[in-house]
Motif scaffolding. Structure first.
Motif, mmCIF file in Angstrom:
data_model
loop_
_atom_site.group_PDB
_atom_site.id
_atom_site.type_symbol
_atom_site.label_atom_id
_atom_site.label_comp_id
_atom_site.label_asym_id
_atom_site.label_seq_id
_atom_site.Cartn_x
_atom_site.Cartn_y
_atom_site.Cartn_z
ATOM 1 N N LEU A 310 0.877 -1.192 0.206
ATOM 2 C CA LEU A 310 0.051 0.072 0.024
ATOM 3 C C LEU A 310 0.919 1.167 -0.169
ATOM 4 O O LEU A 310 0.634 2.230 -0.867
ATOM 5 C CB LEU A 310 -0.962 0.071 1.173
ATOM 6 N N GLN A 311 1.731 1.295 0.888
ATOM 7 C CA GLN A 311 2.758 2.494 1.007
ATOM 8 C C GLN A 311 3.719 2.712 -0.141
ATOM 9 O O GLN A 311 3.365 3.911 -0.612
ATOM 10 C CB GLN A 311 3.610 2.286 2.256
ATOM 11 N N LYS A 312 4.068 1.705 -0.834
ATOM 12 C CA LYS A 312 4.789 1.590 -1.923
ATOM 13 C C LYS A 312 4.057 2.143 -3.121
ATOM 14 O O LYS A 312 4.615 2.916 -3.945
ATOM 15 C CB LYS A 312 5.444 0.406 -2.273
ATOM 16 N N GLU A 313 2.748 1.741 -3.384
ATOM 17 C CA GLU A 313 2.174 2.054 -4.447
ATOM 18 C C GLU A 313 1.437 3.745 -4.267
ATOM 19 O O GLU A 313 1.688 4.219 -5.467
ATOM 20 C CB GLU A 313 0.761 1.022 -4.446
ATOM 21 N N SER A 343 5.340 12.648 5.164
ATOM 22 C CA SER A 343 5.475 10.943 5.367
ATOM 23 C C SER A 343 4.404 10.377 6.353
ATOM 24 O O SER A 343 4.254 9.234 6.329
ATOM 25 C CB SER A 343 6.962 10.972 6.304
ATOM 26 N N ASP A 344 3.629 11.391 7.144
ATOM 27 C CA ASP A 344 2.358 10.873 7.972
ATOM 28 C C ASP A 344 1.514 10.189 7.044
ATOM 29 O O ASP A 344 1.092 9.128 7.652
ATOM 30 C CB ASP A 344 1.992 12.336 8.659
ATOM 31 N N HIS A 345 1.265 10.669 5.791
ATOM 32 C CA HIS A 345 0.092 9.927 5.018
ATOM 33 C C HIS A 345 0.591 8.304 4.953
ATOM 34 O O HIS A 345 -0.189 7.401 5.046
ATOM 35 C CB HIS A 345 0.049 10.726 3.786
ATOM 36 N N PHE A 346 1.771 8.211 4.620
ATOM 37 C CA PHE A 346 2.283 6.907 4.597
ATOM 38 C C PHE A 346 2.475 6.173 5.688
ATOM 39 O O PHE A 346 2.098 4.930 5.756
ATOM 40 C CB PHE A 346 3.606 6.914 3.599
ATOM 41 N N TYR A 347 2.799 6.814 6.835
ATOM 42 C CA TYR A 347 2.744 6.035 8.102
ATOM 43 C C TYR A 347 1.465 5.371 8.480
ATOM 44 O O TYR A 347 1.583 4.365 9.026
ATOM 45 C CB TYR A 347 3.216 7.113 9.243
ATOM 46 N N MET A 349 -0.637 4.410 6.705
ATOM 47 C CA MET A 349 -0.900 3.006 6.084
ATOM 48 C C MET A 349 -0.122 1.745 6.602
ATOM 49 O O MET A 349 -0.106 0.786 5.990
ATOM 50 C CB MET A 349 -0.426 3.001 4.645
ATOM 51 N N SER A 350 1.020 2.176 7.689
ATOM 52 C CA SER A 350 1.753 1.155 7.999
ATOM 53 C C SER A 350 1.127 -0.075 8.978
ATOM 54 O O SER A 350 -0.038 0.284 9.586
ATOM 55 C CB SER A 350 2.900 1.627 8.840
ATOM 56 N N ASP A 371 -7.790 1.615 5.166
ATOM 57 C CA ASP A 371 -8.866 2.851 4.989
ATOM 58 C C ASP A 371 -7.791 3.925 4.936
ATOM 59 O O ASP A 371 -8.418 5.069 4.090
ATOM 60 C CB ASP A 371 -9.337 2.909 6.330
ATOM 61 N N ALA A 372 -6.675 4.089 5.555
ATOM 62 C CA ALA A 372 -5.919 5.459 5.161
ATOM 63 C C ALA A 372 -5.372 5.400 3.672
ATOM 64 O O ALA A 372 -5.418 6.303 2.856
ATOM 65 C CB ALA A 372 -4.432 5.417 6.111
ATOM 66 N N PHE A 373 -5.122 4.155 3.026
ATOM 67 C CA PHE A 373 -4.631 4.235 1.856
ATOM 68 C C PHE A 373 -5.673 4.563 0.761
ATOM 69 O O PHE A 373 -5.584 5.200 -0.013
ATOM 70 C CB PHE A 373 -4.225 2.557 1.261
ATOM 71 N N ILE A 374 -6.995 4.147 1.050
ATOM 72 C CA ILE A 374 -8.150 4.592 0.059
ATOM 73 C C ILE A 374 -8.518 5.972 0.168
ATOM 74 O O ILE A 374 -8.528 6.671 -1.039
ATOM 75 C CB ILE A 374 -9.421 3.556 0.270
ATOM 76 N N ASN A 375 -8.283 6.444 1.348
ATOM 77 C CA ASN A 375 -8.655 8.001 1.362
ATOM 78 C C ASN A 375 -7.686 8.650 0.698
ATOM 79 O O ASN A 375 -7.708 9.734 0.046
ATOM 80 C CB ASN A 375 -8.585 8.260 3.022
#
Length: 406
Positions: A310-313, A343-347, A349-350, A371-375
């Motif tokens: 998710l983070q990588k995509e 970086s918080d947005h990707f964090y 998704m961790s 949920d974080a990834f979809i948003n």
């Protein structure tokens, strides 16, 4: 004389609002202004302002014997400017003493050093210019997002003209008890590398949860006991250590009120800024870190920000857009581009978010990493569509943006 370098990281995430699929193409505003304002003002009152007041008093009362360093992200400065300008004024008072050093950062608290060297260089330059304008200092030392460091990142920073860089608590140094030395970059020996003393830094962040607590006297004993080797102790802390909760907040403020005086009275250490270390000491040799390290609490790698698909995509899709952003050169686009890189947005998704223990991200606004990834991807889709429309007259699609299932 041995030196202790005390450093605080100041960052406030810019929180996104819940952005639904049906809003794509219809609503181009992505931010939760109410939450951002209320949290910034709350933390300003409970953390930044009282902590700055205590540090200012220490600097004045100890008359040059107490020094420290700050790294303040551009996103934090933006929110202070809008919601709590008195915080910037309090940092300016610290800067005026001459005993506080302000470091360079990536403006957006971004992962650009891992994804796009040109974007990385541009953000570092923008941040340094903002620091110089606000605090009257041109930064000489660089601190990357989440203390991410590698030989290659150090080389990039050396080319940008910086004299030194901070690095996370690399496992090989912690295990060999060698974080307390000045090093040079493995590729460019002109750049100095200063490594976090993980044991002593973590002692401050964790000991307040112990039943016996931590006092300035107890910490000073740890400092004397564990640092017979080396001549530098780098204590790297998140500034929101003062804001964990009201009870701990009070005890942490009291702890730092006493700590510098106890250290100066009971040890051979003196306080120094990173620039003073670089100027007055020679490295013992080059430090070889071919793979990036960070100050991730559980691991010293990048798993908290780039550890799953998710983070990588999401990161891949974001940085594909850079050239289109530069072509458009639109104020609103540039603002969103800056904010979406945090970086918080990707964090969020961790997979290990809830066990990582990071102070400033202790409460995710999402129910799950997915949920974080979809948003985030809904917002990024709208952002990409805006870029496409603005580039339409050039009939240029954005290459590489086809969907990849994760």
């Amino acid at each position: 004389m041995k030196a202790i370098c005390l450093y605080f990281q100041v960052h406030q995430p810019l929180r996104l609002r819940r952005y639904r699929f049906f809003e794509i193409g219809n609503d181009h505003y992505y931010y939760d202004d109410y939450t951002n304002e209320s949290i910034t003002q709350k933390i300003a009152k409970e953390c930044y302002l009282p902590a700055n007041a205590i540090l200012l008093n220490l600097i004045q009362s100890l008359k040059g014997k107490f020094k420290l360093s700050f790294s303040i992200t551009g996103l934090a400065l933006d929110q202070f400017e809008h919601y709590a300008p008195e915080v910037i004024e309090s940092f300016q008072m610290l800067a005026a003493t001459g005993y506080v050093e302000f470091l360079a950062e990536t403006y957006s608290h971004s992962l650009a050093s891992l994804n796009n060297k040109d974007e990385f260089a541009a953000q570092v330059q923008t941040h340094s210019q903002r620091i110089e304008k606000l605090f009257g200092q041109k930064p000489k030392i660089f601190r990357n997002t989440e203390l991410i460091y590698s030989d290659h990142i150090g080389e990039m920073i050396a080319k940008l003209g910086y004299e030194g860089i901070l690095a996370g608590g690399a496992r090989q140094l912690v295990e060999s008890n060698k974080p307390n030395y000045l090093y040079s970059n493995f590729i460019n020996p002109n750049l100095r590398v200063m490594v976090k003393n993980k044991r002593l830094s973590d002692a401050i962040t964790s000991r307040f949860s112990d039943k016996n607590g931590l006092t300035a006297e107890k910490f000073t004993k740890l400092l004397n006991k564990g640092n017979q080797n080396g001549n530098i102790v780098n204590i790297f802390l998140d500034y929101e250590i003062f804001n964990e909760n009201q009870t701990k907040n009070t005890s942490m403020l009291n702890f730092f009120t006493e700590l510098p005086k106890v250290i100066l009275s009971n040890t051979e250490f003196e306080f120094a800024t990173f620039s003073e270390i670089v100027k007055n000491q020679e490295p013992i040799g080059a430090i070889n870190m071919p793979q990036p390290v960070s100050w991730n609490k559980k691991e010293d790698n990048l798993s908290a920000w780039q550890g799953n698909d998710l983070q990588k995509e999401a990161s891949r899709k974001l940085y594909i857009l850079r050239n289109s952003v530069l072509r458009v050169d639109n104020d609103h686009i540039n603002m969103d581009w800056k904010f979406l890189q945090s970086s918080d947005h990707f964090y969020y998704m961790s997979n290990n978010f809830f066990t990582d223990g990071d102070i400033h991200n202790c409460c995710s606004p999402y129910n799950s990493p997915y949920d974080a990834f979809i948003n985030y991807m809904n917002i990024l889709s709208d952002f990409k569509n805006r870029l496409t429309e603005l580039n339409m007259h050039k009939a240029e699609a954005i290459p590489g943006y086809e969907y990849q299932k994760v």
